[in-house]
Design a protein around this motif. Structure first.
Motif, PDB file in Angstrom:
ATOM      1  N   SER A  76      -7.908   7.259  -4.005  1.00 22.94           N
ATOM      2  CA  SER A  76      -7.186   5.984  -3.904  1.00 22.94           C
ATOM      3  C   SER A  76      -7.550   5.067  -5.076  1.00 22.94           C
ATOM      4  O   SER A  76      -6.694   4.437  -5.677  1.00 22.94           O
ATOM      5  CB  SER A  76      -7.531   5.322  -2.562  1.00 22.94           C
ATOM      6  OG  SER A  76      -7.257   3.955  -2.597  1.00 22.94           O
TER       7      SER A  76
ATOM      8  N   LYS B 102      -3.161   0.928  -7.586  1.00 19.75           N
ATOM      9  CA  LYS B 102      -2.098   0.314  -6.767  1.00 19.75           C
ATOM     10  C   LYS B 102      -0.751   0.968  -6.991  1.00 19.75           C
ATOM     11  O   LYS B 102       0.085   1.052  -6.096  1.00 19.75           O
ATOM     12  CB  LYS B 102      -1.991  -1.174  -7.115  1.00 19.75           C
ATOM     13  CG  LYS B 102      -3.088  -1.993  -6.485  1.00 19.75           C
ATOM     14  CD  LYS B 102      -2.877  -3.455  -6.802  1.00 19.75           C
ATOM     15  CE  LYS B 102      -4.120  -4.235  -6.424  1.00 19.75           C
ATOM     16  NZ  LYS B 102      -4.329  -5.412  -7.223  1.00 19.75           N
TER      17      LYS B 102
ATOM     18  N   GLN C 181      -0.138   6.900  -5.316  1.00 15.07           N
ATOM     19  CA  GLN C 181      -0.172   7.133  -3.865  1.00 15.07           C
ATOM     20  C   GLN C 181      -0.983   8.387  -3.529  1.00 15.07           C
ATOM     21  O   GLN C 181      -0.916   9.397  -4.241  1.00 15.07           O
ATOM     22  CB  GLN C 181       1.237   7.292  -3.296  1.00 15.07           C
ATOM     23  CG  GLN C 181       1.222   7.215  -1.769  1.00 15.07           C
ATOM     24  CD  GLN C 181       2.588   7.360  -1.149  1.00 15.07           C
ATOM     25  OE1 GLN C 181       3.391   8.188  -1.565  1.00 15.07           O
ATOM     26  NE2 GLN C 181       2.864   6.540  -0.131  1.00 15.07           N
TER      27      GLN C 181
ATOM     28  N   LYS D 276      -7.424   1.197   6.773  1.00 18.46           N
ATOM     29  CA  LYS D 276      -6.781  -0.112   6.943  1.00 18.46           C
ATOM     30  C   LYS D 276      -7.802  -1.218   6.674  1.00 18.46           C
ATOM     31  O   LYS D 276      -7.542  -2.151   5.906  1.00 18.46           O
ATOM     32  CB  LYS D 276      -6.245  -0.221   8.379  1.00 18.46           C
ATOM     33  CG  LYS D 276      -5.146  -1.225   8.507  1.00 18.46           C
ATOM     34  CD  LYS D 276      -4.518  -1.160   9.891  1.00 18.46           C
ATOM     35  CE  LYS D 276      -3.837  -2.479  10.179  1.00 18.46           C
ATOM     36  NZ  LYS D 276      -3.642  -2.693  11.597  1.00 18.46           N
ATOM     37  N   SER D 277      -8.986  -1.051   7.261  1.00 17.33           N
ATOM     38  CA  SER D 277      -9.983  -2.119   7.093  1.00 17.33           C
ATOM     39  C   SER D 277     -10.496  -2.178   5.658  1.00 17.33           C
ATOM     40  O   SER D 277     -10.972  -3.220   5.216  1.00 17.33           O
ATOM     41  CB  SER D 277     -11.134  -1.962   8.090  1.00 17.33           C
ATOM     42  OG  SER D 277     -11.992  -0.940   7.683  1.00 17.33           O
TER      43      SER D 277
ATOM     44  N   GLY E 204      -8.574  -1.682   3.120  1.00 14.35           N
ATOM     45  CA  GLY E 204      -7.438  -2.098   2.282  1.00 14.35           C
ATOM     46  C   GLY E 204      -6.912  -0.995   1.381  1.00 14.35           C
ATOM     47  O   GLY E 204      -6.448  -1.273   0.267  1.00 14.35           O
ATOM     48  N   LEU E 205      -6.970   0.253   1.848  1.00 17.20           N
ATOM     49  CA  LEU E 205      -6.451   1.355   1.020  1.00 17.20           C
ATOM     50  C   LEU E 205      -4.929   1.445   1.219  1.00 17.20           C
ATOM     51  O   LEU E 205      -4.424   2.352   1.883  1.00 17.20           O
ATOM     52  CB  LEU E 205      -7.115   2.694   1.375  1.00 17.20           C
ATOM     53  CG  LEU E 205      -8.634   2.778   1.304  1.00 17.20           C
ATOM     54  CD1 LEU E 205      -9.101   4.220   1.418  1.00 17.20           C
ATOM     55  CD2 LEU E 205      -9.157   2.203  -0.008  1.00 17.20           C
ATOM     56  N   ASN E 206      -4.241   0.474   0.637  1.00 15.06           N
ATOM     57  CA  ASN E 206      -2.796   0.384   0.869  1.00 15.06           C
ATOM     58  C   ASN E 206      -2.006   1.489   0.190  1.00 15.06           C
ATOM     59  O   ASN E 206      -0.842   1.711   0.510  1.00 15.06           O
ATOM     60  CB  ASN E 206      -2.280  -0.980   0.387  1.00 15.06           C
ATOM     61  CG  ASN E 206      -2.965  -2.103   1.136  1.00 15.06           C
ATOM     62  OD1 ASN E 206      -3.297  -1.953   2.317  1.00 15.06           O
ATOM     63  ND2 ASN E 206      -3.224  -3.217   0.455  1.00 15.06           N
ATOM     64  N   ASN E 207      -2.633   2.153  -0.752  1.00 17.69           N
ATOM     65  CA  ASN E 207      -1.913   3.229  -1.449  1.00 17.69           C
ATOM     66  C   ASN E 207      -2.152   4.595  -0.790  1.00 17.69           C
ATOM     67  O   ASN E 207      -1.797   5.621  -1.360  1.00 17.69           O
ATOM     68  CB  ASN E 207      -2.301   3.271  -2.936  1.00 17.69           C
ATOM     69  CG  ASN E 207      -3.795   3.485  -3.126  1.00 17.69           C
ATOM     70  OD1 ASN E 207      -4.545   3.578  -2.145  1.00 17.69           O
ATOM     71  ND2 ASN E 207      -4.244   3.554  -4.365  1.00 17.69           N
TER      72      ASN E 207
ATOM     73  N   ARG F  69      -1.335   7.109   2.318  1.00 21.17           N
ATOM     74  CA  ARG F  69      -0.426   7.363   3.444  1.00 21.17           C
ATOM     75  C   ARG F  69      -1.062   8.498   4.246  1.00 21.17           C
ATOM     76  O   ARG F  69      -1.057   9.657   3.795  1.00 21.17           O
ATOM     77  CB  ARG F  69       0.943   7.762   2.898  1.00 21.17           C
ATOM     78  CG  ARG F  69       1.963   7.889   3.977  1.00 21.17           C
ATOM     79  CD  ARG F  69       3.339   8.141   3.384  1.00 21.17           C
ATOM     80  NE  ARG F  69       4.243   8.547   4.443  1.00 21.17           N
ATOM     81  CZ  ARG F  69       5.176   9.462   4.309  1.00 21.17           C
ATOM     82  NH1 ARG F  69       5.346  10.062   3.155  1.00 21.17           N
ATOM     83  NH2 ARG F  69       5.948   9.781   5.328  1.00 21.17           N
TER      84      ARG F  69
END
Ligand code: SAM
Length: 359
Positions: free
Chosen positions: A96, A101, A104, A123-124, A126-129, A131
């Motif tokens: 990640s 950013k 993916q 989620k906690s 912040g690994l927004n990239n 899935r």
């Protein structure tokens, strides 16, 4: 732990907490978690921001395999990568960070509790990239994942997932795969599948961690030829003679000055024969005696020179790295391969044809 956490036991690290960064038994450091700052040591740079939200006791220093795999897979900022299975999520965190950013990571885990835990953790953190999907990739494949540049399979039976992984690969570039397997039987099955699926550049590596010590020693290869050693010794001898001459001159000058001072002194003791203070009529005896004293002093200095080492004549020293006898590892075998899509294979073939036509 700081006061806050001593009195109100907390599980997760927050800004302002005092944490102990444990690198090894004899390498620990106390760090106040400060957003924007970094812990920098021989293992790498660790942003305090990444530690916020982690559980106390979390292992954040990754095995060397991760960096090697990432490098060999050519994972890049903005790239799309598949990882299966997710497991602890340590590889996911690293991927990640690498894709950033704009990239993916598609991560797959079939074990439900592990999937749930990883989902919550990503989620906690912040690994927004990332899935993350709950899926058996050997049986059901990789879903709608497409445009993938690199695949990392850390599963007991990667050969079952390889045919599915192929469907996700970018058709316009050379893509890469890495299968991480602890035993050679798995490697053999993986390699046969990679071959039959049309992968190329297949190779397997074993990553062993070996520490090296820095040692300074005389380099036998840097002694040079016999004549160069003789020349260096001659140069050393020459400098020694020159130094001695200078010292002699200085001693003589000093003795002369002393003699002149004594000659002008009113209560000079002339009664002691052999005394260096004695002044003969022509002054010759005194001169010789004083010179003897001076030479004795110089002789002493030359004897002390036995411990003097001329930097130019000492043997070359080199710093070498010496591997420790103990070899740590092995974690697993890493099997890498590349997939050349049809468009690239055709382009390469026409290049080859062009070359042979010119020849
Ligand atoms: N690379 C992970 C890490 O960095 O922690 C470790 C992966 S661990 C060795 C293997 C994981 O793959 C396990 O969590 C297991 O549940 C999962 N797994 C095994 N077979 C799978 C499959 N067919 N589909 C999805 N996940 C699978």
């Amino acid at each position: 732990l700081d006061n806050k956490s001593m009195f109100h036991s907390r599980v997760h690290i927050e800004a302002g907490d005092l944490v102990i960064a444990y690198m090894s038994r004899d390498n620990l450091s106390a760090v106040i978690i400060t957003p924007g700052e970094e812990i920098h040591n021989k293992f790498g740079r660790y942003s305090h921001n990444d530690l916020i939200g982690q559980k106390f006791g979390t292992k954040i220093l990754y095995l060397p395999d991760i960096s090697y795999i990432t490098m060999r897979l050519g994972v890049r900022v903005g790239g799309k990568v598949i990882e299966a299975g997710t497991g602890s999520g340590s590889m996911t965190h690293s991927l990640s960070r690498t894709v950033g950013k704009s990239g993916q990571v598609c991560s797959f885990e079939y074990h439900e509790p592990r999937f749930e835990k990883a989902l919550e953790e990503f989620k906690s953190h912040g690994l927004n990239n990332v899935r993350l999907q709950h899926r058996n990739v050997c049986k059901d494949g990789f879903g709608d994942a497409t445009g993938v540049e690199a695949v990392f399979l850390d599963l007991p039976a990667p050969w079952e997932a390889i045919p599915h992984a192929m469907k996700t690969l970018r058709p316009d570039i050379i893509t890469k795969i890495c299968c991480f397997s602890p035993c050679l039987e798995q490697v053999l099955k993986t390699v046969s599948t990679l071959r039959s699926e049309g992968f190329a550049d297949i190779f397997t590596q074993e990553v062993l961690i070996r520490t090296h010590e820095l040692v300074t020693q005389t380099d036998p290869d840097h002694l040079g030829s016999v004549s160069s050693i003789v020349n260096r010794l001659k140069a050393h001898e020459k400098r020694k003679v020159e130094r001695r001459a200078v010292q002699m001159k200085m001693a003589r000058d000093k003795a002369r000055k002393q003699k002149e001072a004594e000659a002008g002194a009113p209560n000079m003791d002339q009664s002691e024969p052999g005394s260096k203070r004695k002044l003969d009529a022509d002054g010759t005896a005194n001169d010789v005696q004083t010179q003897d004293v001076a030479e004795e002093n110089i002789e002493d200095q030359d004897n002390n020179d036995a411990t003097w080492i001329d930097p130019e004549t000492q043997l070359d020293k080199i710093v070498i790295t010496k591997p420790t006898a103990e070899m740590k590892g092995h974690t697993s075998y890493l099997t890498f391969a590349s997939y050349y899509p049809e468009s690239i294979r055709n382009a390469l073939a026409s290049q080859d044809n062009g070359k042979s036509a010119m020849a």
